[in-house]
Design a protein around this motif. Structure first.
Motif, PDB file in Angstrom:
ATOM      1  N   MET A   7       0.502 -13.184  -9.286  1.00 54.84           N
ATOM      2  CA  MET A   7       1.144 -12.719  -8.057  1.00 54.84           C
ATOM      3  C   MET A   7       2.338 -13.590  -7.674  1.00 54.84           C
ATOM      4  SD  MET A   7      -0.228  -9.966  -6.840  1.00 54.84           S
ATOM      5  CE  MET A   7       0.314  -9.954  -5.131  1.00 54.84           C
ATOM      6  N   LYS A   8       2.473 -14.738  -8.315  1.00 47.06           N
ATOM      7  CA  LYS A   8       3.463 -15.730  -7.904  1.00 47.06           C
ATOM      8  C   LYS A   8       4.885 -15.190  -7.831  1.00 47.06           C
ATOM      9  CE  LYS A   8       4.496 -19.069 -10.769  1.00 47.06           C
ATOM     10  NZ  LYS A   8       4.411 -20.319 -11.570  1.00 47.06           N
ATOM     11  N   ASP A   9       5.295 -14.410  -8.814  1.00 44.40           N
ATOM     12  CA  ASP A   9       6.688 -13.955  -8.882  1.00 44.40           C
ATOM     13  C   ASP A   9       6.884 -12.535  -8.353  1.00 44.40           C
ATOM     14  OD1 ASP A   9       7.500 -16.365 -10.080  1.00 44.40           O
ATOM     15  OD2 ASP A   9       6.882 -15.637 -12.056  1.00 44.40           O
ATOM     16  N   THR A  10       5.898 -11.999  -7.673  1.00 45.59           N
ATOM     17  CA  THR A  10       6.021 -10.636  -7.165  1.00 45.59           C
ATOM     18  C   THR A  10       6.911 -10.593  -5.922  1.00 45.59           C
ATOM     19  OG1 THR A  10       4.000 -10.886  -5.854  1.00 45.59           O
ATOM     20  CG2 THR A  10       3.771  -9.934  -8.058  1.00 45.59           C
ATOM     21  N   VAL A  11       7.509  -9.422  -5.685  1.00 47.03           N
ATOM     22  CA  VAL A  11       8.422  -9.242  -4.553  1.00 47.03           C
ATOM     23  C   VAL A  11       8.064  -7.936  -3.847  1.00 47.03           C
ATOM     24  CG1 VAL A  11      10.825  -9.014  -3.831  1.00 47.03           C
ATOM     25  CG2 VAL A  11      10.255 -10.423  -5.829  1.00 47.03           C
ATOM     26  N   PHE A  12       8.046  -7.975  -2.513  1.00 43.55           N
ATOM     27  CA  PHE A  12       7.787  -6.769  -1.734  1.00 43.55           C
ATOM     28  C   PHE A  12       9.119  -6.073  -1.498  1.00 43.55           C
ATOM     29  CE2 PHE A  12       6.909  -4.409   2.243  1.00 43.55           C
ATOM     30  CZ  PHE A  12       5.796  -3.694   1.813  1.00 43.55           C
ATOM     31  N   LEU A  13       9.256  -4.830  -2.010  1.00 43.30           N
ATOM     32  CA  LEU A  13      10.556  -4.174  -2.059  1.00 43.30           C
ATOM     33  C   LEU A  13      10.651  -2.874  -1.263  1.00 43.30           C
ATOM     34  CD1 LEU A  13      11.365  -4.650  -5.861  1.00 43.30           C
ATOM     35  CD2 LEU A  13      12.353  -5.907  -3.942  1.00 43.30           C
ATOM     36  N   ILE A  14       9.625  -2.532  -0.464  1.00 43.01           N
ATOM     37  CA  ILE A  14       9.738  -1.316   0.344  1.00 43.01           C
ATOM     38  C   ILE A  14      10.987  -1.450   1.213  1.00 43.01           C
ATOM     39  CG2 ILE A  14       8.681   0.085   2.139  1.00 43.01           C
ATOM     40  CD1 ILE A  14       7.246   0.319  -0.498  1.00 43.01           C
ATOM     41  N   PRO A  15      11.948  -0.518   1.082  1.00 41.64           N
ATOM     42  CA  PRO A  15      13.289  -0.747   1.629  1.00 41.64           C
ATOM     43  C   PRO A  15      13.441  -0.609   3.135  1.00 41.64           C
ATOM     44  CG  PRO A  15      13.192   1.404   0.558  1.00 41.64           C
ATOM     45  CD  PRO A  15      11.872   0.748   0.314  1.00 41.64           C
ATOM     46  N   THR A  16      12.741   0.357   3.761  1.00 39.47           N
ATOM     47  CA  THR A  16      12.970   0.604   5.180  1.00 39.47           C
ATOM     48  C   THR A  16      11.649   0.745   5.927  1.00 39.47           C
ATOM     49  OG1 THR A  16      12.966   3.018   4.998  1.00 39.47           O
ATOM     50  CG2 THR A  16      15.071   1.885   4.597  1.00 39.47           C
ATOM     51  N   ALA A  17      11.737   0.562   7.246  1.00 41.38           N
ATOM     52  CA  ALA A  17      10.552   0.692   8.095  1.00 41.38           C
ATOM     53  C   ALA A  17      10.013   2.112   8.068  1.00 41.38           C
ATOM     54  CB  ALA A  17      10.901   0.282   9.524  1.00 41.38           C
ATOM     55  N   LYS A  18      10.895   3.091   7.988  1.00 46.65           N
ATOM     56  CA  LYS A  18      10.483   4.495   7.977  1.00 46.65           C
ATOM     57  C   LYS A  18       9.663   4.813   6.726  1.00 46.65           C
ATOM     58  CE  LYS A  18      12.382   9.190   8.302  1.00 46.65           C
ATOM     59  NZ  LYS A  18      13.622  10.006   8.392  1.00 46.65           N
ATOM     60  N   VAL A  19      10.141   4.340   5.574  1.00 44.24           N
ATOM     61  CA  VAL A  19       9.420   4.562   4.314  1.00 44.24           C
ATOM     62  C   VAL A  19       8.061   3.874   4.366  1.00 44.24           C
ATOM     63  CG1 VAL A  19       9.386   4.025   1.839  1.00 44.24           C
ATOM     64  CG2 VAL A  19      11.471   4.932   2.900  1.00 44.24           C
ATOM     65  N   LEU A  20       8.049   2.635   4.848  1.00 49.69           N
ATOM     66  CA  LEU A  20       6.790   1.886   4.930  1.00 49.69           C
ATOM     67  C   LEU A  20       5.777   2.611   5.809  1.00 49.69           C
ATOM     68  CD1 LEU A  20       5.082  -0.646   4.407  1.00 49.69           C
ATOM     69  CD2 LEU A  20       6.167  -1.676   6.430  1.00 49.69           C
ATOM     70  N   ALA A  21       6.223   3.091   6.959  1.00 50.32           N
ATOM     71  CA  ALA A  21       5.311   3.769   7.882  1.00 50.32           C
ATOM     72  C   ALA A  21       4.682   4.989   7.225  1.00 50.32           C
ATOM     73  CB  ALA A  21       6.051   4.161   9.157  1.00 50.32           C
ATOM     74  N   LYS A  22       5.472   5.756   6.484  1.00 49.62           N
ATOM     75  CA  LYS A  22       4.946   6.944   5.816  1.00 49.62           C
ATOM     76  C   LYS A  22       3.945   6.574   4.726  1.00 49.62           C
ATOM     77  CE  LYS A  22       8.680  10.299   6.534  1.00 49.62           C
ATOM     78  NZ  LYS A  22       9.647  11.208   5.856  1.00 49.62           N
ATOM     79  N   VAL A  23       4.249   5.524   3.984  1.00 48.41           N
ATOM     80  CA  VAL A  23       3.343   5.095   2.907  1.00 48.41           C
ATOM     81  C   VAL A  23       2.035   4.570   3.488  1.00 48.41           C
ATOM     82  CG1 VAL A  23       3.022   3.475   1.006  1.00 48.41           C
ATOM     83  CG2 VAL A  23       5.232   4.609   1.315  1.00 48.41           C
ATOM     84  N   VAL A  24       2.121   3.784   4.538  1.00 48.82           N
ATOM     85  CA  VAL A  24       0.916   3.244   5.181  1.00 48.82           C
ATOM     86  C   VAL A  24       0.048   4.380   5.723  1.00 48.82           C
ATOM     87  CG1 VAL A  24       0.096   1.939   7.188  1.00 48.82           C
ATOM     88  CG2 VAL A  24       1.853   0.973   5.702  1.00 48.82           C
ATOM     89  N   ASP A  25       0.685   5.371   6.347  1.00 48.39           N
ATOM     90  CA  ASP A  25      -0.067   6.534   6.829  1.00 48.39           C
ATOM     91  C   ASP A  25      -0.747   7.265   5.671  1.00 48.39           C
ATOM     92  OD1 ASP A  25       0.602   6.049   9.443  1.00 48.39           O
ATOM     93  OD2 ASP A  25       2.245   7.519   9.511  1.00 48.39           O
ATOM     94  N   GLY A  26      -0.036   7.371   4.552  1.00 47.83           N
ATOM     95  CA  GLY A  26      -0.602   8.044   3.383  1.00 47.83           C
ATOM     96  C   GLY A  26      -1.813   7.307   2.839  1.00 47.83           C
ATOM     97  N   ILE A  27      -1.735   5.981   2.747  1.00 49.97           N
ATOM     98  CA  ILE A  27      -2.865   5.178   2.263  1.00 49.97           C
ATOM     99  C   ILE A  27      -4.021   5.240   3.246  1.00 49.97           C
ATOM    100  CG2 ILE A  27      -3.610   2.819   1.741  1.00 49.97           C
ATOM    101  CD1 ILE A  27      -0.822   2.332   0.563  1.00 49.97           C
ATOM    102  N   ASP A  28      -3.713   5.242   4.544  1.00 44.74           N
ATOM    103  CA  ASP A  28      -4.765   5.353   5.569  1.00 44.74           C
ATOM    104  C   ASP A  28      -5.548   6.657   5.448  1.00 44.74           C
ATOM    105  OD1 ASP A  28      -4.987   3.040   7.094  1.00 44.74           O
ATOM    106  OD2 ASP A  28      -3.201   3.512   8.266  1.00 44.74           O
ATOM    107  N   SER A  29      -4.890   7.695   4.950  1.00 45.11           N
ATOM    108  CA  SER A  29      -5.540   9.008   4.881  1.00 45.11           C
ATOM    109  C   SER A  29      -6.454   9.155   3.666  1.00 45.11           C
ATOM    110  CB  SER A  29      -4.478  10.113   4.849  1.00 45.11           C
ATOM    111  OG  SER A  29      -3.783  10.123   3.617  1.00 45.11           O
TER     112      SER A  29
END
Length: 500
Positions: free
Chosen positions: A125-147
């Motif tokens: 995990m050491k060299d990994t990078v979080f690359l989700i670009p925008t808050a809008k995209v993140l919110a949709k993905v989080v909602d999708g995982i929650d479902s």
């Protein structure tokens, strides 16, 4: 494997990230798995807290410290530990959620289980990078995982397998998971215990290691309560090698989620001379790469001495023999070519298994088991390392169905030979009386040797031909004449109706 509603939800998450500007399929895959890991990590913690409350005990919280959490990568960055938890931050406003994950959550999960040590998880995990670009995209993905229903113990592996299928490389370079029900079947055949030291030298997303961990946890739960046993279970009991960093990362995540915090997972070409481990493991279960070859100069010399070839499927079998302790067991999936291939290397390997080791079983599987990723026919070879022979007879089983249709759709069906395979393998003393026309039977070693050590079941299976009795030709001719009369009669009636 995933189907139906879950598949649609995963597709939607993929499309959301892709539309948001991340067009590398591998990057999309990795970002989804990072977020799923955050969710599953917190789900596990919530379950642990709930169980502790029911039992009235104090939970030793290894993941989150009470009060303020200090991110080890930057001691000056502090936040309330609750903000690191999915059940809290998924309710944040999108901009705050994105900032929270970038600043606190992602740096935190990269350090889990490390405590300053070089563990498999922290290493990959050491060299990994979080690359989700925008808050809008993140919110949709989080909602999708929650479902999603996350109660499936290996949902990360299932989704990872499906996502790999969306990438062109999947199936061409061996990067597809062994179906979980096949893994579970093999684990139930081998019955791992806390006395075992377990290896998968082509581990992928760690499916065999995970299933083994679950089996041991289920069958030796009381023994796991002992401090020494638990320490062994969480660490050196499980080993896995791979040459794909993404696979190692997902494998380490999966093991962490299943309570195995410090497995011996490492980047290594198992077939190369760099792998010097020999006579080290009591149990190997694997599905090594079926296709491809390697540079002969890089192959470990002792493997070539046993089986001079560049074919990976043969070299891995030779490797298993070398890496097992005497008395160690192995169950490996192989392509059918290993069973009957006519090359010198093929014959040498089979002779080694039959004459110098104890070959116990050959379980032939139908070609649809690995669809839609591959249509190759496969088998499971089960043997014990003795270096002194011991094969007197070999058990063969002809699997017809595995509980799923054998087409690309792989829909669940009622017919399933897997419970029967497990039952018969665990009671081999009852198999002696079976005829070669049945689904399973024994073949003596002498007969196998006489057939150039051919291990394909069709070489020994007898087909029962039932004679078909046809009526006399006079009867058949009479029926034809009657049909002709009927055609003439009905044609005449049709002409009358049409006024012809």
């Amino acid at each position: 494997m995933i189907t139906g509603e879950l598949k649609s939800k995963v597709d939607s998450i993929w499309d959301t990230i892709w539309t948001g500007g991340i067009t590398s399929p591998i990057t999309v895959l990795e970002q989804i798995t990072y977020l799923m890991f955050m969710k599953l990590l917190d789900d596990n913690q919530l379950k642990a807290e709930s169980n502790a409350n029911i039992l009235g005990v104090q939970l030793k919280n290894k993941l989150f410290k009470d009060g303020t959490c200090i991110i080890s990568e930057n001691p000056r960055v502090e936040t309330d530990y609750k903000n690191l938890r999915w059940n809290i931050f998924h309710n944040f406003e999108p901009e705050k959620m994105l900032s929270n994950i970038q600043t606190y959550v992602f740096p935190f999960i990269k350090t889990i289980g490390g405590d300053g040590k070089d563990t498999a998880f922290s290493r990959y995990m050491k060299d990994t990078v979080f690359l989700i670009p925008t808050a809008k995209v993140l919110a949709k993905v989080v909602d999708g995982i929650d479902s999603m229903d996350m109660n499936n113990k290996d949902i990360m592996g299932d989704i990872y397998e499906y996502l790999l299928g969306k990438i062109a490389a999947a199936g061409e370079n061996g990067q597809f998971r062994t179906p979980r029900h096949i893994i579970n079947m093999i684990v139930q055949l081998m019955k791992p215990t806390l006395k075992d030291k377990i290896l998968d030298p082509a581990m992928g997303s760690a499916g065999f290691l995970l299933s083994s961990a679950n089996y041991v946890s289920e069958h030796q739960g009381k023994e796991l309560m002992k401090t020494d046993n638990l320490k062994y279970y969480k660490g050196e009991m499980f080993s896995g090698f791979d040459t794909d960093q993404s696979m190692l990362r997902i494998g380490a995540m999966n093991m962490m989620l299943h309570g195995v915090e410090e497995p011996n997972i490492k980047y290594q070409d198992s077939l190369s001379g760099a792998n010097i481990e020999r006579n080290a493991y009591s149990l190997i279960m694997a599905n090594p790469p079926f296709t491809g070859s390697v540079f002969q100069e890089e192959i470990s010399k002792d493997l070539l001495a046993l089986c001079k070839t560049k074919k990976t499927e043969l070299l891995f079998m030779a490797l298993f023999i070398k890496m097992l302790k005497t008395g160690g067991r192995c169950a490996s999936i192989v392509p059918d070519g290993v069973l009957f291939g006519g090359s010198t290397a093929h014959k040498a390997l089979r002779k080694e298994l039959v004459e110098n080791q104890h070959l116990r079983a050959v379980i032939s599987m139908p070609s649809g088991v690995f669809k839609p990723y591959a249509g190759v026919s496969t088998a499971v070879l089960v043997f014990t390392k003795t270096n002194a022979g011991g094969t007197d007879k070999v058990w063969f089983y002809d699997m017809k169905t595995d509980g799923f249709s054998l087409d690309d759709k792989r829909n669940p069906i009622e017919q399933n030979d897997i419970p029967d395979i497990i039952e018969r393998f665990n009671n081999l003393d009852k198999e002696d009386a079976r005829e070669r026309t049945e689904q399973s039977f024994f073949v003596p070693k002498e007969e196998i040797a006489e057939n150039n050590y051919d291990l394909s079941i069709n070489k020994y299976k007898k087909v029962e031909y039932k004679p078909v009795e046809y009526p006399p030709t006079t009867v058949i001719l009479a029926e034809i004449e009657n049909l002709n009369k009927q055609v003439v009669q009905e044609t005449a009636e049709l002409r009358k109706l049409l006024g012809l």
